[in-house]
Design a protein around this motif. Structure first.
Motif, PDB file in Angstrom:
ATOM      1  N   LYS A 191       0.834  -1.206   0.000  1.00  0.00           N
ATOM      2  CA  LYS A 191       0.000   0.000   0.000  1.00  0.00           C
ATOM      3  C   LYS A 191       0.867   1.254   0.000  1.00  0.00           C
ATOM      4  O   LYS A 191       0.478   2.297  -0.514  1.00  0.00           O
ATOM      5  CB  LYS A 191      -0.894   0.007   1.243  1.00  0.00           C
ATOM      6  CG  LYS A 191      -2.203  -0.701   1.040  1.00  0.00           C
ATOM      7  CD  LYS A 191      -3.049  -0.603   2.285  1.00  0.00           C
ATOM      8  CE  LYS A 191      -4.112  -1.689   2.262  1.00  0.00           C
ATOM      9  NZ  LYS A 191      -4.622  -1.982   3.577  1.00  0.00           N
ATOM     10  N   VAL A 192       2.050   1.152   0.618  1.00  0.00           N
ATOM     11  CA  VAL A 192       2.961   2.306   0.671  1.00  0.00           C
ATOM     12  C   VAL A 192       3.683   2.475  -0.671  1.00  0.00           C
ATOM     13  O   VAL A 192       4.028   3.584  -1.062  1.00  0.00           O
ATOM     14  CB  VAL A 192       4.004   2.096   1.809  1.00  0.00           C
ATOM     15  CG1 VAL A 192       4.936   3.289   1.921  1.00  0.00           C
ATOM     16  CG2 VAL A 192       3.309   1.830   3.126  1.00  0.00           C
ATOM     17  N   ILE A 193       3.905   1.355  -1.379  1.00  0.00           N
ATOM     18  CA  ILE A 193       4.727   1.378  -2.596  1.00  0.00           C
ATOM     19  C   ILE A 193       3.879   1.552  -3.856  1.00  0.00           C
ATOM     20  O   ILE A 193       4.232   2.329  -4.746  1.00  0.00           O
ATOM     21  CB  ILE A 193       5.539   0.057  -2.698  1.00  0.00           C
ATOM     22  CG1 ILE A 193       6.450  -0.107  -1.478  1.00  0.00           C
ATOM     23  CG2 ILE A 193       6.365   0.022  -3.981  1.00  0.00           C
ATOM     24  CD1 ILE A 193       6.987  -1.516  -1.298  1.00  0.00           C
ATOM     25  N   LEU A 194       2.788   0.822  -3.926  1.00  0.00           N
ATOM     26  CA  LEU A 194       2.038   0.735  -5.194  1.00  0.00           C
ATOM     27  C   LEU A 194       0.866   1.709  -5.263  1.00  0.00           C
ATOM     28  O   LEU A 194       0.316   2.118  -4.226  1.00  0.00           O
ATOM     29  CB  LEU A 194       1.516  -0.691  -5.372  1.00  0.00           C
ATOM     30  CG  LEU A 194       2.579  -1.792  -5.446  1.00  0.00           C
ATOM     31  CD1 LEU A 194       1.901  -3.167  -5.439  1.00  0.00           C
ATOM     32  CD2 LEU A 194       3.430  -1.645  -6.690  1.00  0.00           C
ATOM     33  N   SER A 195       0.474   2.029  -6.490  1.00  0.00           N
ATOM     34  CA  SER A 195      -0.701   2.886  -6.688  1.00  0.00           C
ATOM     35  C   SER A 195      -1.963   2.056  -6.462  1.00  0.00           C
ATOM     36  O   SER A 195      -1.914   0.819  -6.479  1.00  0.00           O
ATOM     37  CB  SER A 195      -0.684   3.435  -8.111  1.00  0.00           C
ATOM     38  OG  SER A 195      -0.713   2.360  -9.026  1.00  0.00           O
ATOM     39  N   THR A 196      -3.082   2.742  -6.291  1.00  0.00           N
ATOM     40  CA  THR A 196      -4.331   2.008  -6.043  1.00  0.00           C
ATOM     41  C   THR A 196      -4.716   1.160  -7.260  1.00  0.00           C
ATOM     42  O   THR A 196      -5.257   0.064  -7.110  1.00  0.00           O
ATOM     43  CB  THR A 196      -5.490   2.979  -5.708  1.00  0.00           C
ATOM     44  OG1 THR A 196      -5.429   4.066  -6.621  1.00  0.00           O
ATOM     45  CG2 THR A 196      -5.382   3.510  -4.299  1.00  0.00           C
ATOM     46  N   GLU A 197      -4.393   1.669  -8.471  1.00  0.00           N
ATOM     47  CA  GLU A 197      -4.698   0.903  -9.695  1.00  0.00           C
ATOM     48  C   GLU A 197      -3.929  -0.413  -9.682  1.00  0.00           C
ATOM     49  O   GLU A 197      -4.474  -1.469 -10.001  1.00  0.00           O
ATOM     50  CB  GLU A 197      -4.305   1.676 -10.963  1.00  0.00           C
ATOM     51  CG  GLU A 197      -5.128   2.905 -11.230  1.00  0.00           C
ATOM     52  CD  GLU A 197      -4.426   4.153 -10.742  1.00  0.00           C
ATOM     53  OE1 GLU A 197      -3.878   4.118  -9.612  1.00  0.00           O
ATOM     54  OE2 GLU A 197      -4.422   5.154 -11.465  1.00  0.00           O
ATOM     55  N   SER A 198      -2.652  -0.332  -9.300  1.00  0.00           N
ATOM     56  CA  SER A 198      -1.835  -1.552  -9.262  1.00  0.00           C
ATOM     57  C   SER A 198      -2.369  -2.525  -8.211  1.00  0.00           C
ATOM     58  O   SER A 198      -2.477  -3.727  -8.477  1.00  0.00           O
ATOM     59  CB  SER A 198      -0.384  -1.212  -8.928  1.00  0.00           C
ATOM     60  OG  SER A 198       0.164  -0.409  -9.921  1.00  0.00           O
ATOM     61  N   LEU A 199      -2.730  -1.985  -7.049  1.00  0.00           N
ATOM     62  CA  LEU A 199      -3.217  -2.868  -5.975  1.00  0.00           C
ATOM     63  C   LEU A 199      -4.501  -3.585  -6.386  1.00  0.00           C
ATOM     64  O   LEU A 199      -4.638  -4.797  -6.173  1.00  0.00           O
ATOM     65  CB  LEU A 199      -3.457  -2.058  -4.695  1.00  0.00           C
ATOM     66  CG  LEU A 199      -2.209  -1.644  -3.930  1.00  0.00           C
ATOM     67  CD1 LEU A 199      -2.548  -0.627  -2.853  1.00  0.00           C
ATOM     68  CD2 LEU A 199      -1.529  -2.847  -3.285  1.00  0.00           C
ATOM     69  N   SER A 200      -5.421  -2.825  -6.999  1.00  0.00           N
ATOM     70  CA  SER A 200      -6.673  -3.490  -7.392  1.00  0.00           C
ATOM     71  C   SER A 200      -6.400  -4.485  -8.528  1.00  0.00           C
ATOM     72  O   SER A 200      -7.002  -5.557  -8.573  1.00  0.00           O
ATOM     73  CB  SER A 200      -7.748  -2.478  -7.760  1.00  0.00           C
ATOM     74  OG  SER A 200      -7.275  -1.657  -8.790  1.00  0.00           O
ATOM     75  N   GLY A 201      -5.458  -4.132  -9.422  1.00  0.00           N
ATOM     76  CA  GLY A 201      -5.095  -5.053 -10.504  1.00  0.00           C
ATOM     77  C   GLY A 201      -4.512  -6.350  -9.956  1.00  0.00           C
ATOM     78  O   GLY A 201      -4.809  -7.439 -10.458  1.00  0.00           O
ATOM     79  N   LEU A 202      -3.711  -6.243  -8.913  1.00  0.00           N
ATOM     80  CA  LEU A 202      -3.106  -7.446  -8.316  1.00  0.00           C
ATOM     81  C   LEU A 202      -4.177  -8.328  -7.675  1.00  0.00           C
ATOM     82  O   LEU A 202      -4.113  -9.562  -7.755  1.00  0.00           O
ATOM     83  CB  LEU A 202      -2.056  -7.044  -7.277  1.00  0.00           C
ATOM     84  CG  LEU A 202      -0.772  -6.425  -7.835  1.00  0.00           C
ATOM     85  CD1 LEU A 202       0.109  -5.901  -6.731  1.00  0.00           C
ATOM     86  CD2 LEU A 202      -0.004  -7.435  -8.687  1.00  0.00           C
ATOM     87  N   GLN A 203      -5.157  -7.671  -7.036  1.00  0.00           N
ATOM     88  CA  GLN A 203      -6.232  -8.466  -6.426  1.00  0.00           C
ATOM     89  C   GLN A 203      -7.008  -9.245  -7.488  1.00  0.00           C
ATOM     90  O   GLN A 203      -7.370 -10.398  -7.270  1.00  0.00           O
ATOM     91  CB  GLN A 203      -7.169  -7.548  -5.634  1.00  0.00           C
ATOM     92  CG  GLN A 203      -6.626  -7.285  -4.233  1.00  0.00           C
ATOM     93  CD  GLN A 203      -7.096  -5.972  -3.647  1.00  0.00           C
ATOM     94  OE1 GLN A 203      -7.939  -5.290  -4.235  1.00  0.00           O
ATOM     95  NE2 GLN A 203      -6.539  -5.612  -2.506  1.00  0.00           N
ATOM     96  N   GLU A 204      -7.238  -8.603  -8.625  1.00  0.00           N
ATOM     97  CA  GLU A 204      -7.921  -9.284  -9.725  1.00  0.00           C
ATOM     98  C   GLU A 204      -7.049 -10.436 -10.260  1.00  0.00           C
ATOM     99  O   GLU A 204      -7.545 -11.523 -10.557  1.00  0.00           O
ATOM    100  CB  GLU A 204      -8.210  -8.299 -10.869  1.00  0.00           C
ATOM    101  CG  GLU A 204      -9.250  -7.243 -10.533  1.00  0.00           C
ATOM    102  CD  GLU A 204     -10.576  -7.845 -10.120  1.00  0.00           C
ATOM    103  OE1 GLU A 204     -11.026  -8.767 -10.810  1.00  0.00           O
ATOM    104  OE2 GLU A 204     -11.133  -7.410  -9.086  1.00  0.00           O
TER     105      GLU A 204
END
Lengths: 228, 416
Positions: B318-331
């Protein structure tokens, strides 16, 4: 009768007259302390800004730690404020000492003897918290990269163990429940280790077996990929 | 004369005077393999550059296994079996311990310094643990410099489709998108370069940094490209090393490579921000391919590592990645069969570059959290490439590179 009263009054006035210079010195020291503390605080804040202390603190995780503790002020201003109070308290102590009152002197003596312990204890707790966070994070990442399913548990265990050890050391230093704290910590720590051993050995023996089997199987099935 | 050279080396250089070609071999405890490399260099120089004055430098990190003695001793007495006419003068050798921080970078610095002192025209550096080096490597690394005026020759190896995954998924796409040159193997390790470039390398103030320890390969490539030196590639065939120590840990290796890449981004923002497109780099040498041998890949383990990272490292990401990346990883974690998209991967890598730039966390911790994500991407690529040929694999890597190029404006936008 009247002469006795006059003598007593004269003696009282003499004491007041003798005390007034001390009081004045004390007040001067207090005012000087206020000014010097403010001056040093200003210098420290500017120096911290010049050395980019806030950026460094953010990078090293100090800001996050402080924010978790509800402190939202920049570290540079916090350092300035800390120095301000240290300088001011030093002048207040000098001022109180200048009063030359035995009761105050005794109280000051006791307080001054105890003060370093309080400062060191606070420093130990803060360092323990930072070190615990740092080591906990390192262990967590290392364990994830080693594929250990209990990575999160390991990280938290390291983090809290270091912090609890720091608190124990601080309390011991302050002389609060000296033996009780050490014994309590030993029992708690030993108990946790024992509980984990029993839980892992009995309750989780199947899970442990599965895990070891999987580890051995994966060891045999290592990749031949050359990453570089 | 420089302070980094020993007195006896300076004296020897004085005797030699000048040279046309220099071949450097960095070493540390490579007694079992370096003899073959020295023989290949000697044969290469004799066969392809018989009229040039050449020198071999062994820059050693204090080997205790007799590496230096092997270099001193090894010699090709009879060139006839190699169908090479006998040279009048034998290859000169200088064997010297290097000065400075222990690492390949410091070893190269000594090589650069000697190249400067001898006013060398063309240099090559080759690893000391190579099993597959042939005399042709020397020609392919040196001739583009001597005869085509190139300043830097990057290696192009024949590799298995699953090998070089850090290069394929991170280093190649990022350097290509940033600096605009399609150098396929920027961290190859065996290079050719001009005397002018060696001198330029020496002027850079990096010899007390990680470049001296590791990261010299990407540093040499990027420095050449970012400073507009003329670059090309040479096809060298397969690169086979001596077996490495099993302790070479993936997350440490990834951290070293990626930190070197990100540090260079910090050094050349003015250059890479200006690059709007990429261009091919000339490739010399006779290209060929061989059949693919099956390689063991434990895809399940890689995906499990990715999923473990998703469970345990979320707070750090959460500190490193953007929210787009985080949601993409969850998908991505939910995909069946597992698939890690190129656009998401490019964004993840750029987010790490931005986090490194912003110094949001201790660098080592930050880059080690990349390992589960990298394994996820590798697993996805291996699944996709399972039944493809080497040619198709290159097309796949090309698509990945284009994803990095398309997303570059995002990186530039967020950099400040």
């Amino acid at each position: 009768m009247g002469r006795v009263f006059v003598e007593q009054f004269k003696e009282f006035l003499g004491k007041i007259a003798g005390f007034l210079p001390n009081l004045l010195t004390s007040l001067v020291l207090f005012v000087a302390g206020l000014l010097i503390a403010w001056l040093i605080k200003s210098v420290i804040v500017r120096l911290a800004a010049f050395l980019k202390m806030d950026a460094v603190s953010e990078r090293t995780g100090i800001v996050q730690v402080l924010q978790k503790g509800g402190i939202k002020e920049p570290v540079s201003r916090l350092a300035g404020r800390l120095i301000y109070w240290v300088v001011l308290i030093s002048f207040i102590i000098m001022g109180l000492d200048a009063l030359q009152m035995p009761a105050v002197e005794n109280l000051l003596g006791t307080f001054l003897l105890y003060l370093p312990n309080v400062i060191v204890a606070c420093a130990i707790i803060v360092s323990g918290y930072l070190l615990g966070n740092f080591l906990g994070r390192a262990v967590l990442i290392g364990a994830v990269n080693a594929g250990l399913p209990i990575a999160g548990l390991l990280g938290k265990f390291v983090k809290f163990t270091v912090f609890i050890m720091a608190v124990t050391m601080s309390l011991e230093l302050l002389g609060i429940g000296k033996d009780t704290v050490i014994i309590g910590f030993a029992i708690l720590f030993g108990g946790v280790v024992l509980a984990l051993s029993i839980a892992f050995g009995l309750g989780g023996k199947d899970a442990a077996k599965d895990y070891i089997d999987r580890m051995l199987r994966e060891k045999k099935e290592e990749d031949d990929i050359k990453h570089i | 004369m420089s302070v980094i050279l020993r007195e006896e080396v300076i004296q020897r250089l004085g005797e030699i005077g000048e040279a046309d070609i220099l071949v450097g071999i960095p070493s540390f405890n490579n007694a079992d393999s370096i003899g073959h490399v020295v023989r290949a260099v000697q044969a290469g120089v004799a066969k392809y550059f018989p009229d040039k004055k050449a020198i071999l430098i062994n820059s050693d990190g204090g080997s205790g296994d007799g590496t230096r003695e092997v270099v001193e001793r090894v010699i090709i007495d009879d060139f006839q079996p190699l169908l090479i006419n006998q040279r009048q003068d034998l290859l000169s050798k200088i064997v010297t311990p290097y000065h400075g921080i222990a690492g390949k970078g410091s070893a190269f610095r000594t090589v650069f310094q000697i190249a400067k002192e001898l006013n060398v025209k063309a240099c090559a550096v080759v690893d000391s643990d190579l099993r597959s080096i042939t005399p042709e490597w020397i020609e392919l690394l040196i001739r583009p410099v001597l005869e085509r005026n190139f300043d830097f020759v990057a290696p192009y190896y024949l590799r298995h489709k699953y090998d070089g995954t850090i290069t394929n998924s991170i280093v190649y796409p990022v350097t290509r998108a940033l600096y605009g040159k399609r150098i396929r193997q920027p961290i190859g390790g065996d290079f050719g370069f001009s005397g002018k470039l060696a001198e330029f390398y020496l002027t850079r103030d990096v010899w007390d940094t990680d470049v001296a320890r590791f990261g010299i390969d990407i540093w040499m490539t990027t420095t050449a490209v970012a400073n507009n030196f003329k670059v090309c590639q040479s096809f060298l065939g397969a690169k086979i090393h001596s077996p490495k120590e099993p302790s070479s840990d993936l997350s440490a290796m990834l951290m070293q490579v990626v930190s070197a890449l990100f540090n260079l981004m910090e050094e050349y923002p003015g250059q890479w921000k200006e690059v709007k497109s990429t261009s091919p780099v000339p490739l010399f040498g006779f290209q060929f391919s061989v059949g693919l041998e099956p390689v063991k890949v434990n895809i399940e383990r890689m995906i499990n590592m990715f999923k473990l990272g998703m469970t345990e490292l979320g707070d750090l990401w959460k500190v490193i990645l953007s929210t787009e990346s985080l949601s993409g990883l969850q998908e991505t974690a939910k995909t069946e069969p597992f698939s890690f998209g190129d656009d998401l991967w490019a964004r993840v890598i750029y987010d790490y570059a931005l986090a490194w730039h912003g110094k949001v966390m201790k660098g080592e911790h930050m880059l080690k959290t990349l390992t589960p994500l990298y394994l996820g991407k590798v697993a996805s690529l291996v699944i996709e490439m399972a039944d493809t040929t080497a040619g198709k694999v290159e097309e796949r890597i090309e698509a990945l590179c284009i994803a990095f190029e398309k997303l570059k404006p995002y990186l530039i936008d967020k950099w400040e």
